[in-house]
Scaffold this motif. Structure first.
Motif, PDB file in Angstrom:
ATOM      1  N   THR A 276      -0.413   8.767 -15.868  1.00 44.17           N
ATOM      2  CA  THR A 276       0.441   9.528 -16.792  1.00 44.17           C
ATOM      3  C   THR A 276       0.601   8.807 -18.118  1.00 44.17           C
ATOM      4  O   THR A 276       0.590   9.414 -19.193  1.00 44.17           O
ATOM      5  CB  THR A 276       1.826   9.767 -16.150  1.00 44.17           C
ATOM      6  N   GLU A 277       0.753   7.482 -18.059  1.00 44.99           N
ATOM      7  CA  GLU A 277       0.906   6.703 -19.302  1.00 44.99           C
ATOM      8  C   GLU A 277      -0.352   6.827 -20.150  1.00 44.99           C
ATOM      9  O   GLU A 277      -0.298   6.983 -21.382  1.00 44.99           O
ATOM     10  CB  GLU A 277       1.188   5.257 -18.941  1.00 44.99           C
ATOM     11  N   ALA A 278      -1.546   6.796 -19.530  1.00 45.98           N
ATOM     12  CA  ALA A 278      -2.793   6.906 -20.285  1.00 45.98           C
ATOM     13  C   ALA A 278      -2.912   8.286 -20.926  1.00 45.98           C
ATOM     14  O   ALA A 278      -3.345   8.426 -22.085  1.00 45.98           O
ATOM     15  CB  ALA A 278      -3.974   6.642 -19.352  1.00 45.98           C
ATOM     16  N   GLU A 279      -2.525   9.335 -20.197  1.00 44.20           N
ATOM     17  CA  GLU A 279      -2.602  10.679 -20.757  1.00 44.20           C
ATOM     18  C   GLU A 279      -1.659  10.843 -21.934  1.00 44.20           C
ATOM     19  O   GLU A 279      -1.991  11.504 -22.935  1.00 44.20           O
ATOM     20  CB  GLU A 279      -2.271  11.705 -19.664  1.00 44.20           C
TER      21      GLU A 279
ATOM     22  N   GLU B  35       0.817  -1.206   0.000  1.00 42.92           N
ATOM     23  CA  GLU B  35       0.000   0.000   0.000  1.00 42.92           C
ATOM     24  C   GLU B  35       0.853   1.259   0.000  1.00 42.92           C
ATOM     25  O   GLU B  35       0.405   2.310  -0.471  1.00 42.92           O
ATOM     26  CB  GLU B  35      -0.943  -0.009   1.223  1.00 42.92           C
ATOM     27  N   ARG B  36       2.169   1.163   0.463  1.00 39.38           N
ATOM     28  CA  ARG B  36       3.038   2.338   0.436  1.00 39.38           C
ATOM     29  C   ARG B  36       3.505   2.648  -0.983  1.00 39.38           C
ATOM     30  O   ARG B  36       3.909   3.755  -1.298  1.00 39.38           O
ATOM     31  CB  ARG B  36       4.242   2.119   1.354  1.00 39.38           C
ATOM     32  N   VAL B  37       3.474   1.645  -1.905  1.00 38.86           N
ATOM     33  CA  VAL B  37       3.873   1.835  -3.300  1.00 38.86           C
ATOM     34  C   VAL B  37       2.674   2.198  -4.164  1.00 38.86           C
ATOM     35  O   VAL B  37       2.824   2.643  -5.308  1.00 38.86           O
ATOM     36  CB  VAL B  37       4.558   0.549  -3.826  1.00 38.86           C
ATOM     37  N   ALA B  38       1.438   2.054  -3.652  1.00 41.50           N
ATOM     38  CA  ALA B  38       0.224   2.240  -4.451  1.00 41.50           C
ATOM     39  C   ALA B  38       0.104   3.637  -5.053  1.00 41.50           C
ATOM     40  O   ALA B  38      -0.258   3.777  -6.232  1.00 41.50           O
ATOM     41  CB  ALA B  38      -1.006   1.929  -3.583  1.00 41.50           C
ATOM     42  N   PRO B  39       0.469   4.749  -4.351  1.00 37.89           N
ATOM     43  CA  PRO B  39       0.359   6.066  -5.002  1.00 37.89           C
ATOM     44  C   PRO B  39       1.256   6.198  -6.236  1.00 37.89           C
ATOM     45  O   PRO B  39       0.838   6.760  -7.249  1.00 37.89           O
ATOM     46  CB  PRO B  39       0.784   7.038  -3.896  1.00 37.89           C
ATOM     47  N   ALA B  40       2.486   5.653  -6.159  1.00 37.14           N
ATOM     48  CA  ALA B  40       3.381   5.745  -7.320  1.00 37.14           C
ATOM     49  C   ALA B  40       2.844   4.936  -8.475  1.00 37.14           C
ATOM     50  O   ALA B  40       2.928   5.335  -9.643  1.00 37.14           O
ATOM     51  CB  ALA B  40       4.791   5.281  -6.941  1.00 37.14           C
ATOM     52  N   LEU B  41       2.315   3.741  -8.199  1.00 39.32           N
ATOM     53  CA  LEU B  41       1.714   2.919  -9.256  1.00 39.32           C
ATOM     54  C   LEU B  41       0.535   3.649  -9.915  1.00 39.32           C
ATOM     55  O   LEU B  41       0.416   3.658 -11.148  1.00 39.32           O
ATOM     56  CB  LEU B  41       1.243   1.596  -8.668  1.00 39.32           C
ATOM     57  N   ASP B  42      -0.331   4.269  -9.103  1.00 44.03           N
ATOM     58  CA  ASP B  42      -1.476   4.982  -9.678  1.00 44.03           C
ATOM     59  C   ASP B  42      -1.026   6.148 -10.530  1.00 44.03           C
ATOM     60  O   ASP B  42      -1.579   6.403 -11.618  1.00 44.03           O
ATOM     61  CB  ASP B  42      -2.375   5.501  -8.538  1.00 44.03           C
ATOM     62  N   LEU B  43      -0.003   6.915 -10.085  1.00 42.26           N
ATOM     63  CA  LEU B  43       0.495   8.054 -10.851  1.00 42.26           C
ATOM     64  C   LEU B  43       1.063   7.627 -12.185  1.00 42.26           C
ATOM     65  O   LEU B  43       0.815   8.249 -13.220  1.00 42.26           O
ATOM     66  CB  LEU B  43       1.541   8.810 -10.023  1.00 42.26           C
ATOM     67  N   ARG B  44       1.862   6.498 -12.175  1.00 44.21           N
ATOM     68  CA  ARG B  44       2.491   6.031 -13.414  1.00 44.21           C
ATOM     69  C   ARG B  44       1.422   5.600 -14.416  1.00 44.21           C
ATOM     70  O   ARG B  44       1.505   5.933 -15.615  1.00 44.21           O
ATOM     71  CB  ARG B  44       3.406   4.867 -13.064  1.00 44.21           C
ATOM     72  N   GLU B  45       0.356   4.864 -13.968  1.00 46.66           N
ATOM     73  CA  GLU B  45      -0.708   4.417 -14.871  1.00 46.66           C
ATOM     74  C   GLU B  45      -1.466   5.606 -15.454  1.00 46.66           C
ATOM     75  O   GLU B  45      -1.777   5.646 -16.642  1.00 46.66           O
ATOM     76  CB  GLU B  45      -1.653   3.499 -14.115  1.00 46.66           C
TER      77      GLU B  45
ATOM     78  N   ARG C  28       6.253  13.890 -18.295  1.00 46.84           N
ATOM     79  CA  ARG C  28       5.681  13.462 -17.020  1.00 46.84           C
ATOM     80  C   ARG C  28       5.735  11.938 -16.870  1.00 46.84           C
ATOM     81  O   ARG C  28       5.835  11.412 -15.764  1.00 46.84           O
ATOM     82  CB  ARG C  28       4.228  13.953 -16.908  1.00 46.84           C
ATOM     83  N   LEU C  29       5.644  11.169 -17.968  1.00 46.55           N
ATOM     84  CA  LEU C  29       5.743   9.720 -17.904  1.00 46.55           C
ATOM     85  C   LEU C  29       7.139   9.288 -17.426  1.00 46.55           C
ATOM     86  O   LEU C  29       7.286   8.349 -16.634  1.00 46.55           O
ATOM     87  CB  LEU C  29       5.434   9.130 -19.280  1.00 46.55           C
ATOM     88  N   LYS C  30       8.223   9.966 -17.905  1.00 45.75           N
ATOM     89  CA  LYS C  30       9.581   9.636 -17.445  1.00 45.75           C
ATOM     90  C   LYS C  30       9.703   9.881 -15.947  1.00 45.75           C
ATOM     91  O   LYS C  30      10.264   9.068 -15.198  1.00 45.75           O
ATOM     92  CB  LYS C  30      10.602  10.497 -18.190  1.00 45.75           C
ATOM     93  N   ASP C  31       9.169  10.957 -15.461  1.00 50.27           N
ATOM     94  CA  ASP C  31       9.230  11.271 -14.018  1.00 50.27           C
ATOM     95  C   ASP C  31       8.488  10.231 -13.199  1.00 50.27           C
ATOM     96  O   ASP C  31       8.934   9.838 -12.091  1.00 50.27           O
ATOM     97  CB  ASP C  31       8.643  12.663 -13.753  1.00 50.27           C
ATOM     98  N   ALA C  32       7.350   9.739 -13.642  1.00 52.21           N
ATOM     99  CA  ALA C  32       6.559   8.753 -12.898  1.00 52.21           C
ATOM    100  C   ALA C  32       7.301   7.417 -12.812  1.00 52.21           C
ATOM    101  O   ALA C  32       7.254   6.727 -11.771  1.00 52.21           O
ATOM    102  CB  ALA C  32       5.208   8.565 -13.582  1.00 52.21           C
TER     103      ALA C  32
END
Length: 997
Positions: free
Chosen positions: A337-340, A325-335, A693-697
């Protein structure tokens, strides 16, 4: 009351006007009114009564003026009575004229005049008569109030009618009571008896209703108390009913309270048993519950031991999910950004495909610059676009001008055509209006002539019909006159023949030993005998009735003939002498020309309206023509201005649109190109931003997975649980933990462990015992409640019965009092010793006064021999207290008045009449009666008795009275000098008066 003068006109047997001067007759105090039988002696007394009360006495009273009119009177003479008298110190004059059917003043026939009455009073101060009233009702009330007597009392007291008091002496108590009741107006005492009887019935009904209500309450109390205590047999009106009901109610209440005490004790015992049973049932139920809980806890503990491995696996999985659950925010951000980024790249590709090839390699900055250049070019076309719109407006205005021109041409053409025939139409309308006005004038003239002509025609038709009716009426009148004349001659002939044989008729009624009604002799040596063809009273009366019927029919036929003649004269005056057929033809011709003129006049209004409409139409057409000419001139100048403006606008548009078909088309091309360039520039900038933004995520996700203890971001993503799975896993772990704690608490509880060590509980047996105790308590409570309701209902009904008894007590007292008074007044009470009714008691007192007043004169008339006494003895089933006896001083015995001889009956009845006059006078308020009339049979007296009677009558002068004696006894004409003689003849009776001198 003293009479002064009496004038009689066309009344009874008097054809003309007869006058009686009572002042001259009253000088001697005693005067005689005499004349042959049927001459009209009683009619003089009738005239006095009619003048005062508007009606004649006794059976002769009919209330119809026609029956009072003399048959001998001339048709033009009106019936009338005028009486001058003094009463209560006032000198009055009363004049009465009954209804009169008189001949009409104009034409033939008769008409009826209404009855009239005058009342005048002599004013001594002014020395003249003054009018008081002309109202029948007011005069009647005034006379009755002054005299203080009704008409019936006046006839008994002042006129003393023949034979009434002789019948009174021989009558029974019931007949005497009726006469005295009318004279003394004792019906109010009879009303008191009736009212008391009604009050007794009403109060008795109220007592019975109260007893019925009390018995109804007693029956309700019996129902409430049950059948243990029977109710006594009682009925409304029984004596002692209230005490019996109240006593029985007291016993019923005492019995009900004893039952309530027993029920209360039984309920207390049942409550103790129920409490003991409920305590035992509660302990047994608790032990059974604890034993069941301990057994269930042992089973649940064994199940937890079996599932221990599954619990450890779930706990480990939950711990890895918490780390992920501590990694979940980074996973959500990466998904995200990739969709955008994928969406932005797709939008950029689509935008570049719509651009011309010259812009395919330009970046975002180049595309934005190209878009700005196209927008500047588009702004330069704004002026040309407005010129193009104005050019389209010019075409529309030109089209409007052409339509207006065509419409005005139509208006001008219609106006010219309509105005060309205006003069001819106006002349025709004026001619029609003039003709209708002439017809209206002629219709008014004919309408004035129409009503008189119609009346004249109706009168002519009525004249012809009445002429035929007049001939028939004349024939009927002649026939009825002939019949009336013949019937009158027949009646007079029979009457004359009867008078010639009247001696034989009188002799037929003679009885040996009884006095003659003419001469008074008791011996009849040679009575006259009836001859052949003798006419008796019945034959004469039948002839008189036939004559009257025929005379009435003659009068009716003459009245009808007069009516027909009067109507014929009126119709002839209206119609003239012209034949009816000629008048009908004139009427038909007048109707025809009137209808024609009226039809022509009816068109006047519509023609005038049509003329006004055509005038308005001419004004409108003329105005339309002028307005159309003005609009045509304005259109010419407007068309020239539009041509010049159109040439300038077409030159400007030619320069602005270039190779396009129009300025609008050119503007559309530039607008689409600017939009495509702007969209492409925006899409290129968005794609560049999302790639960065995708590279940063990606960098942040790798760092978060390493810090949480996972080798790769993929491992962290696989260990992560969604919300539903996480909640389900946590719920399972919490349930295992709660179940373990609950089982541990049950297995370690001292009460549960102690209950488990005891024998199993027998719950069914204890519950059956508790239910039995509850049922016993319910039965005891029901019995107690019923006893309490019975006591409450008995108390309520007892209070209600007590109130009813108290309310009924004064009603019973009133009934006892009213019943006693009613029975006492009705003569049925034991306290009423003589069984006399209240009215009889009052009449007996009056009769006693009359007997005492009559005795004073009777003793003098009989030389002290006879005395009238009042008797209270009850005669059979008749009244008590209305007996009348005579005491004979020669024998000292008391006997009934019916045993008196003819002469004795006369002076006894005369004494009774004079005594009654004194008592009624006192009863009427002491009105002084100065003039009396006595109409009795003086012929039944011998000379000595006649002298004594005349001495008594003459003694009335001591009180300043005058007495008129009505008799045809010849001896009285020698003894009484003041006389009023009635002389009859074929043309009616007349009066001859002679004073005392």
């Amino acid at each position: 009351m003293r009479l002064h003068r009496l004038d009689i006109t066309a009344f009874g047997p008097f054809a003309g006007t007869q006058r009686v001067d009572f002042d001259e007759l009253s000088t001697a105090g005693l005067f005689l009114l005499h004349g042959p039988t049927g001459a009209g002696k009683t009619s003089v007394l009738d005239a006095v009564c009619y003048a005062l009360y508007g009606a004649v006495p006794g059976a002769r009273q009919s209330g119809q003026g026609v029956t009072l009119r003399s048959d001998h009177a001339a048709p033009e003479t009106r019936t009338g009575i005028r009486l001058e008298l003094t009463v209560a110190g006032r000198r009055l004059e009363v004049t009465r004229q009954p209804p009169w059917e008189r001949p009409k003043k104009r034409g033939t026939g008769t008409t009826t005049d209404k009855a009239q009455t005058w009342l005048r009073e002599y004013d001594t101060a002014a020395g003249a008569w003054k009018d008081l009233s002309r109202s029948h009702q007011e005069i009647g009330e005034e006379i009755t109030q002054l005299l203080g007597m009704s008409r019936e009392q006046f006839c008994q007291v002042v006129l003393l009618p023949q034979g009434d008091f002789a019948r009174f002496l021989r009558a029974d108590a019931e007949a005497r009571g009726k006469l005295l009741g009318r004279l003394f107006d004792t019906h109010r005492f009879a009303e008191v008896e009736k009212r008391l009887a009604e009050r007794r019935r009403a109060t008795e009904s109220g007592v019975r209703d109260g007893d019925a209500v009390l018995l109804a309450d007693a029956h309700r109390m019996q129902q409430a108390a049950g059948d243990a205590l029977p109710l006594p047999e009682l009925a409304p009106g029984d004596p002692g009913l209230a005490d019996a009901v109240l006593g029985w109610a007291a016993v019923a209440r005492s019995t009900a309270r004893e039952r309530l005490t027993h029920a209360h004790c039984a309920r207390t015992a049942a409550e103790s048993l129920r409490a003991e049973a409920e305590g035992l049932l509660g302990g047994t139920r608790e032990r059974a519950r604890l034993q069941r809980i301990f057994a269930e806890a042992r089973e649940r503990a064994a199940l937890l031991e079996e599932r221990a491995g599954l619990r450890s696996e779930a706990q480990a999985r939950l711990e890895r999910s918490r780390k992920a659950e501590r990694v979940a925010p980074a996973l959500d951000l990466r998904e995200t950004t990739e969709a955008e980024h994928r969406q932005a790249a797709s939008d950029e590709a689509r935008a570049r495909t719509r651009l011309p090839g010259t812009f395919a390699q330009d970046g975002a900055a180049g595309l934005a610059a190209a878009a700005r250049r196209v927008a500047e070019e588009l702004g330069g076309l704004e002026s040309a676009r407005r010129a193009e719109q104005r050019l389209a407006g010019l075409a529309a205005e030109r089209a409007d001008l052409e339509r207006e021109e065509r419409a005005d041409e139509t208006v001008l053409q219609d106006a010219e055509e309509w105005l060309a025939g205006w003069e001819e139409v106006r002349a025709d309308l004026q001619a029609r209006i003039d003709a209708a006005q002439q017809d209206a004038g002629r219709a008014e003239q004919f309408a004035v002539q129409r009503e008189p002509a119609q009346r004249r025609l109706r009168a002519a038709r009525q004249r012809d019909e009445l002429a035929r009716d007049t001939e028939a009426a004349q024939a009927r009148t002649l026939a009825s006159r002939e019949r009336a004349l013949k019937s009158r001659e027949h009646w007079l002939d029979l009457k004359e023949r009867r008078l010639k044989g009247i001696a034989a008729e009188l002799a037929a009624g003679l009885v040996d030993g009884e006095p003659c009604t003419v001469c008074g002799a008791v011996e009849h040596p040679a009575p006259a005998q009836k001859v052949a063809g003798h006419v008796d009273r019945d034959a004469e009366e039948r002839a008189l009735a036939a004559h009257r019927d025929a005379d009435e029919q003659r009068a009716e036929d003459e009245r009808r003939l007069g009516l027909v003649r009067e109507a014929l004269a009126a119709a002839t005056a209206e119609a003239g002498d012209a034949p009816t057929s000629l008048l009908a033809e004139e009427w038909e011709e007048l109707e025809r020309v009137y209808d024609t003129a009226r039809a022509g006049a009816a068109r006047l209004h519509s023609t005038q309206e049509e003329s006004r409409r055509n005038e308005h139409e001419w004004e409108r057409r003329t105005a339309d023509r002028q307005q159309a000419a003005l609009r045509g001139a304005a259109r010419i100048s407007r068309r020239d201005a539009l041509d010049r403006e159109q040439a300038l606008l077409e030159e400007e548009l030619l320069r602005a649109r270039g190779d396009a078909a129009s300025v609008s088309a050119r503007s559309g091309q530039l607008e689409r190109r600017a939009a495509l360039l702007a969209d492409a520039a925006d899409a290129a900038r968005a794609a560049q931003d999302t790639a960065q933004r995708l590279k940063d995520a990606d960098a942040r996700l790798a760092d978060a997975a390493f810090r949480a203890g996972f080798d790769t971001p993929r491992a962290a993503a696989e260990a992560l649980l969604d919300d539903e799975a996480h909640r389900d896993l946590q719920r399972r772990l919490d349930a295992w933990q709660q179940e373990e704690a609950a089982v541990r608490a049950v297995l370690t509880d001292a009460d549960t462990v102690a209950a488990a060590q005891q024998p199993p509980a027998d719950l069914e047996a204890v519950e059956r015992a508790a239910e039995a105790a509850v049922r016993r308590l319910q039965e005891a409570v029901s019995v107690q409640d019923a006893a309490a309701r019975r006591c409450s209902e008995l108390d309520r009904l007892s209070v209600r019965a007590g109130v009813a008894v108290r309310r009924l007590a004064p009603l019973r007292e009133e009934y006892d009092r009213v019943a006693g008074l009613a029975s006492l007044a009705a003569g049925t009470s034991a306290d009423n010793e003589r069984k006399m009714r209240l009215e009889s008691y009052v009449l007996a007192a009056r009769l006693e006064q009359v007997a005492a007043a009559a005795t004073v004169r009777l003793q003098r008339m009989s030389s002290g021999r006879y005395t009238l006494v009042h008797s209270d003895d009850r005669s059979g089933r008749g009244r008590s207290g209305l007996g009348l006896h005579v005491v004979d001083a020669w024998t000292g015995r008391e006997r009934d008045t019916a045993t008196l001889s003819g002469g004795e009956t006369f002076f006894a009845s005369l004494a009774l009449a004079l005594g009654l006059a004194d008592v009624v006078t006192d009863e009427a308020g002491g009105v002084r009666l100065d003039t009396l009339f006595i109409d009795e049979g003086f012929g039944s007296l011998d000379d000595q008795t006649l002298d004594e009677v005349l001495d008594v009558l003459d003694s009335l002068r001591e009180r300043d009275r005058s007495v008129g004696v009505v008799s045809h006894v010849a001896d009285l004409r020698r003894r009484v000098h003041a006389q009023l003689e009635v002389v009859k003849g074929r043309t009616g009776s007349v009066l001859r008066q002679r004073g005392a001198g």
